[in-house]
Design a protein around this motif. Sequence first.
Motif, PDB file in Angstrom:
ATOM      1  N   ALA B  97       0.814  -1.213   0.000  1.00  0.00           N
ATOM      2  CA  ALA B  97       0.000   0.000   0.000  1.00  0.00           C
ATOM      3  C   ALA B  97       0.850   1.266   0.000  1.00  0.00           C
ATOM      4  O   ALA B  97       0.327   2.362  -0.048  1.00  0.00           O
ATOM      5  CB  ALA B  97      -0.946   0.004   1.200  1.00  0.00           C
ATOM      6  N   VAL B  98       2.172   1.094   0.075  1.00  0.00           N
ATOM      7  CA  VAL B  98       3.038   2.273   0.041  1.00  0.00           C
ATOM      8  C   VAL B  98       3.758   2.297  -1.305  1.00  0.00           C
ATOM      9  O   VAL B  98       4.403   1.334  -1.701  1.00  0.00           O
ATOM     10  CB  VAL B  98       4.075   2.220   1.189  1.00  0.00           C
ATOM     11  CG1 VAL B  98       4.904   3.489   1.208  1.00  0.00           C
ATOM     12  CG2 VAL B  98       3.380   2.003   2.513  1.00  0.00           C
ATOM     13  N   GLU B  99       3.622   3.408  -2.031  1.00  0.00           N
ATOM     14  CA  GLU B  99       4.272   3.535  -3.335  1.00  0.00           C
ATOM     15  C   GLU B  99       5.769   3.727  -3.151  1.00  0.00           C
ATOM     16  O   GLU B  99       6.235   4.072  -2.069  1.00  0.00           O
ATOM     17  CB  GLU B  99       3.711   4.760  -4.072  1.00  0.00           C
ATOM     18  CG  GLU B  99       2.239   4.709  -4.349  1.00  0.00           C
ATOM     19  CD  GLU B  99       1.901   4.078  -5.691  1.00  0.00           C
ATOM     20  OE1 GLU B  99       2.721   3.280  -6.193  1.00  0.00           O
ATOM     21  OE2 GLU B  99       0.829   4.381  -6.222  1.00  0.00           O
ATOM     22  N   GLU B 100       6.502   3.562  -4.257  1.00  0.00           N
ATOM     23  CA  GLU B 100       7.949   3.726  -4.170  1.00  0.00           C
ATOM     24  C   GLU B 100       8.343   5.140  -3.734  1.00  0.00           C
ATOM     25  O   GLU B 100       9.332   5.348  -3.050  1.00  0.00           O
ATOM     26  CB  GLU B 100       8.603   3.395  -5.511  1.00  0.00           C
ATOM     27  CG  GLU B 100       8.878   1.901  -5.628  1.00  0.00           C
ATOM     28  CD  GLU B 100       9.363   1.511  -7.000  1.00  0.00           C
ATOM     29  OE1 GLU B 100       9.879   2.374  -7.727  1.00  0.00           O
ATOM     30  OE2 GLU B 100       9.222   0.320  -7.333  1.00  0.00           O
ATOM     31  N   ASP B 101       7.537   6.138  -4.163  1.00  0.00           N
ATOM     32  CA  ASP B 101       7.869   7.508  -3.762  1.00  0.00           C
ATOM     33  C   ASP B 101       7.332   7.841  -2.371  1.00  0.00           C
ATOM     34  O   ASP B 101       7.229   8.995  -1.992  1.00  0.00           O
ATOM     35  CB  ASP B 101       7.335   8.507  -4.795  1.00  0.00           C
ATOM     36  CG  ASP B 101       5.815   8.436  -4.911  1.00  0.00           C
ATOM     37  OD1 ASP B 101       5.203   7.635  -4.190  1.00  0.00           O
ATOM     38  OD2 ASP B 101       5.243   9.180  -5.720  1.00  0.00           O
ATOM     39  N   ASN B 102       6.957   6.766  -1.642  1.00  0.00           N
ATOM     40  CA  ASN B 102       6.551   6.908  -0.246  1.00  0.00           C
ATOM     41  C   ASN B 102       5.147   7.519  -0.043  1.00  0.00           C
ATOM     42  O   ASN B 102       4.784   7.896   1.049  1.00  0.00           O
ATOM     43  CB  ASN B 102       7.596   7.727   0.533  1.00  0.00           C
ATOM     44  CG  ASN B 102       7.712   7.215   1.959  1.00  0.00           C
ATOM     45  OD1 ASN B 102       7.301   6.087   2.249  1.00  0.00           O
ATOM     46  ND2 ASN B 102       8.242   8.027   2.846  1.00  0.00           N
TER      47      ASN B 102
END
Lengths: 156, 598
Positions: B97-102
Motif C-alpha cells: 500500500a506504500v508507493e515507491e515515492d513513499n
Amino acid sequence: MSLEKEKFEALQKVIDELRNEQGALMPIMQRAQDIFGYLPEEVQNYIAKELDIPVSDIYGVATFYAQFNLEPKGQYIISVCMGTACYVKGSQQVLDKLEEVLGVPAGRTTPDGLFTLNATRCLGACGLAPVMMVNDDVYGRLTPDQIPDIIAKYRQ
Amino acid sequence: MDLIRSHVMVCGGTGCSSSNSGEIIKEFEKQLAEKGLDKEVKVVRTGCFGLCQAGPVVIVYPEGAFYSHMKVEDVTRIVDEHLIKGRVVKDLLYKEAVEEDNTVKSLENVDFYKKQKRIALRNCGVIDPENIEEYIAFDGYKALGKVLTEMTPEEVIDVMLKSGLRGRGGAGFPTGMKWKFAAASKSDKKYVCCNADEGDPGAFMDRSVLEGDPHVVIEAMAIAAYAIGADQGYVYCRAEYPIAVKRLQIAIKQAREYGLLGKNIFGTGFNFDMDVRLGAGAFVCGEETALMTSIEGKRGEPRPRPPFPAVKGLFGQPTILNNVETYANVPQIINNGWEWFASMGTEKSKGTKVFALGGKICNTGLVEVPMGTTLREIIYDIGGGCPNGKKFKAAQTGGPSGGCIPASHLDIKIDYDNLTAIGSMMGSGGMIVMDEDNCMVDIARFFLDFTVDESCGKCAPCRIGTKRMLEILERIVEGKGEDGDIEKLENLANTIKATALCGLGQTAPNPVLSTLKYFRDEYEAHIYEKRCPAGHCKKLLTYKIDPAKCKGCTLCARNCPAGCISGKVREAHYIDTTKCLKCGACMEKCKFGAISRS
C-alpha cells in the motif's frame, strides 16, 4: 456422586426445554456432551428413556458424527488441521511430530489423560496454514520444531 | 450522539482472531479511553477483510490506512501518531500500500483488491457484524421491505430467474428455478434452509460471510420464504465455526427485536422465524438430503432423489436449501435489479464468485471476482504467485469433488461450465495452489483418504469402491504400484461416478481422474520407476551426502533419529540408506547444502 447428580439434573433441564421441538435429538445430545464431556452409556440410556425412543437410535446418531465421543477425552484436545491448504503446507509433518512428542497416535489420549490428539477436518483458517488448535487456542504457520515448546507449555 | 471522527476497523475473522486481534482491540480501547479519545474514535470489530496473509489487519478511516501484521505493541504508535497527530504510520502499513515515492496507495489500488468485485463480501470488513443498525445503514433489510410491500412472490421468483444466479455451493443449479419448484408445491407448511455446513477442506467463504455479515443471510432467507410461502427457516452450520454461530445467533436475536423476524413483518401479515442447527462433524451432511435428515435429528444419510426437496424435503414438507454465498447475493439483486446482476460474468454464469485462496500462494485469503476472470489473474495478479520463487504446478478447485487444474489451463475463464469441461468443478470455492514440491499422486491419495473417511456407508459403490481406490493409491505412493493399477483406478472411478447414490460418491473419483488426465507421468514414475518426481513421497526417496560439499560438522549425524549417518569430524559423512527413515532432518539441518534428495 453429587457431581454426577448435578449433571443429570442439568441434562433433565435441557431435555425439558427442547423435547417439544422438531428434530431435538441432536441438540440434546450436543448439550449432553457439553455437560458430561462425552456420551457414556448411562447418558444415552437416560436420553432414550426421556424421549421415549430406542437407545439404538441414539447410539446410531452418536457413532455417525465425528464430534460425539463415547469415551472421555483428555484435558487438552489437540486438533491438527488436515484440510488441503494445511496438508500441502506440511501439516502431516506437524502431526508426525506431535505423535512423537506425545507418544500416542492420532485419535488417542495420552495415558495421563492430559492430551487427546486429533487429526481434524479443515478449520477454515487456511490463511494461517498449517494450523492446530489446543482447546480454543489457535496456533498458525506451524513448523514441527515448534511443537515440543507448545506442548511443554500445557504440561506445566 | 457523539461525532465520531475516526474509525479503527479491526478484523475479527477467524484468521486474525487466532493471531490475537482480540488483544489489539482491547489495547486500542484502553489507550483511547486513557487519552480521552473514546468519544471521537470508534473501534469496530469487523468481519474478514480477505487478505488473511497480512493478518492481523487494522484499517483506520477516513484515511483508509491499511495496517498489516499488527502487534499489540504497535497500537501505541498508531494512537499517538495517527489518531492524535494525524500522521499515518507508514512503516506499519501493508507494504503493497506504500508507493515507491513513499505516498500511500488507496486500498482499491492494491494488487490484491484491484481486480476484485465485492458483492457477496460487500459488508465484510466494513460493518460491525454484531450491530444490526450498521447493516441497516448499508441498505440492510431494504430488499426485504421492497419485496414484502411492492412485489408478489411470482415477481420475486421472476427476478431471481432472470438474474441468472446459480447455486454457489458447488453444483450451480439455478436458484430461481429451485424457488419456482418449491413455490409450485402445494402444502400449508414449507421450509427455507441455509447450507452453512462448509465442509470442503480449504474453503472458508461461507464462514467469512456469517462472521462478517450475518444479517444478509437472515434477510435473504426471509425473502426466499416469502417467495415460496414458508414461515420457518433453519441454518445448518458446522460446529467447527464457533464465531460464525455466535454472530448468527446475535443477529437473529436482534432481527427479532426489530420486528424483522417473527409475526407480521413490516405490518404485511408475513410471518417468518428461524433457528440455527449445529452439525456434528459429518462431511456428507453438506449434501442436501443428508443435511435435512440431520436437521431432523437423525443419522445424516442421503436418500435418492426424486422426490426432490422442493416437493418433499425437511420433515416431509416442500423445502428449499441454498448456500450462504448464494443468499448473500439475493438482497442486492432485489435492490439493484436483475439486469445489474446479469450484466456481470459470462454467458451462463452470472455475477461474482468468492474463492478461498490457499496453499502455496503468496497472498492467502478470500477473493471475490467476476465470473469469467482467468485463473492466471487470480493466482498471479491477485494471489501474487507461488512463494519462494517456486514453480506453479496446479490449482485444486472443488474440494474432494473437484480436480486439479494444470498450468496449461491457466488462461481458462472461470465459470461453472468451463471448470466442469476440464474435469474439475466450481465447488464451494476453495482454491488450493500447489507448487513443484507437491506430489499429485499423493494429493489424489489425500482426497480419497478424506472421502473414504467421510463416506456414510449407505451405498456400496462409495463405501467399498472408494476404499479400493485408496488402497491402490496407497500402494503406489509406497513404491508398490504394479502394472495395470492405473487402468484399475480408471475403471473403478468410472463405475463409482455412474452408480453412487449421492453427490459425495459420484464426485469422489474426480481428484484421481483429473490428476490422471494431467499428471499421468507422475503416476507412471511412481509405478514403473519407483520414483516420486516431486520428491515428496517418503518411501521413494533417497538421501545422499555430497562428499565435496560436506565439511564434516557432524550436525546431520547428531540430528539423525535413526543414527544412520556416520563419519569422522571434518571428514565427509555418509548415509546408510538401508537404515534411513527418510525424515529429512539431516537435510534441514545441513548448513552447507551438502545433502540432496532424489
